[in-house]
Write a protein that holds these residues in place. Structure first.
Motif, PDB file in Angstrom:
ATOM      1  N   ASP A  95       0.531  -1.146   0.019  1.00 28.01           N
ATOM      2  CA  ASP A  95      -0.165  -0.077   0.001  1.00 28.01           C
ATOM      3  C   ASP A  95       1.026   1.205  -0.560  1.00 28.01           C
ATOM      4  OD1 ASP A  95      -2.246  -1.488   0.515  1.00 28.01           O
ATOM      5  OD2 ASP A  95      -2.376  -1.535   1.984  1.00 28.01           O
ATOM      6  N   ILE A  96       1.629   0.671   0.324  1.00 27.12           N
ATOM      7  CA  ILE A  96       2.297   2.403   0.965  1.00 27.12           C
ATOM      8  C   ILE A  96       3.284   2.359   0.065  1.00 27.12           C
ATOM      9  CG2 ILE A  96       4.743   3.321   1.854  1.00 27.12           C
ATOM     10  CD1 ILE A  96       4.132   1.890   4.828  1.00 27.12           C
ATOM     11  N   SER A  97       4.231   1.708  -1.045  1.00 26.98           N
ATOM     12  CA  SER A  97       4.715   1.595  -2.437  1.00 26.98           C
ATOM     13  C   SER A  97       3.816   2.427  -2.997  1.00 26.98           C
ATOM     14  CB  SER A  97       5.111   0.273  -2.785  1.00 26.98           C
ATOM     15  OG  SER A  97       5.989  -0.044  -1.912  1.00 26.98           O
ATOM     16  N   TYR A  98       2.148   2.028  -2.936  1.00 29.25           N
ATOM     17  CA  TYR A  98       1.724   2.353  -4.289  1.00 29.25           C
ATOM     18  C   TYR A  98       1.108   3.671  -3.828  1.00 29.25           C
ATOM     19  CZ  TYR A  98      -3.230   2.341  -5.986  1.00 29.25           C
ATOM     20  OH  TYR A  98      -4.659   2.476  -7.228  1.00 29.25           O
ATOM     21  N   ILE A  99       0.232   3.904  -2.805  1.00 26.84           N
ATOM     22  CA  ILE A  99       0.477   5.477  -2.858  1.00 26.84           C
ATOM     23  C   ILE A  99       1.811   6.371  -2.826  1.00 26.84           C
ATOM     24  CG2 ILE A  99       0.223   7.075  -0.663  1.00 26.84           C
ATOM     25  CD1 ILE A  99      -1.386   4.413   0.223  1.00 26.84           C
ATOM     26  N   LYS A 100       3.247   6.169  -2.852  1.00 28.10           N
ATOM     27  CA  LYS A 100       3.777   6.971  -3.253  1.00 28.10           C
ATOM     28  C   LYS A 100       3.816   7.135  -4.372  1.00 28.10           C
ATOM     29  CE  LYS A 100       7.010   6.382   1.254  1.00 28.10           C
ATOM     30  NZ  LYS A 100       8.606   5.364   1.601  1.00 28.10           N
ATOM     31  N   LYS A 101       3.718   6.071  -5.398  1.00 29.50           N
ATOM     32  CA  LYS A 101       3.727   6.652  -6.574  1.00 29.50           C
ATOM     33  C   LYS A 101       2.921   7.676  -7.583  1.00 29.50           C
ATOM     34  CE  LYS A 101       5.239   1.459  -7.838  1.00 29.50           C
ATOM     35  NZ  LYS A 101       5.528   0.210  -8.117  1.00 29.50           N
TER      36      LYS A 101
END
Length: 123
Positions: A95-101
């Motif tokens: 989720d964190i990677s997805y949002i940061k993108k």
């Protein structure tokens, strides 16, 4: 709770572990929070925001929708959707990677290099 903070003042994005309402106030820098569900890209998340953020002079934009309309101003805490007991849930590493993108540095007429969550839409 494992969450992601978009700090518009310090221009940083970081993982945080708020323990409740007092932490929300401190991290967001406000006196009244709201918790709303929004779609980021194709996934749904809960976002803790300043409920009175648009009432301040010269608010810093922190989220826009897919066509550039302002969705939020000021600092944001993004977490997982509430569970069946009504508690906010942790973000996963994915989720964190997805949002940061979906966070970009963008300019407005008044401000340069604002960190903005993009593609944030009503559910």
């Amino acid at each position: 709770m494992k969450a992601l903070l978009i700090d518009t003042v310090n221009k940083e994005v970081k993982q945080v572990n708020p323990g409740g309402l007092e932490d929300y106030y401190d991290l967001i820098g406000c006196d009244l929070v709201d918790i709303v569900t929004r779609k980021i890209g194709r996934k749904y998340y809960d976002i803790i925001c300043d409920d009175e953020g648009t009432f301040v002079e010269d608010p810093l934009i922190s989220a826009i929708d897919d066509i550039g309309r302002v969705m939020f101003v000021g600092n944001l805490i993004i977490c997982g959707k509430v569970n069946s007991e009504g508690d906010l849930t942790d973000l996963t590493s994915n989720d964190i990677s997805y949002i940061k993108k979906r966070i970009q540095k963008l300019d407005t007429r008044m401000h340069r290099d604002l960190l903005m969550l993009t593609n944030c839409n009503y559910c």
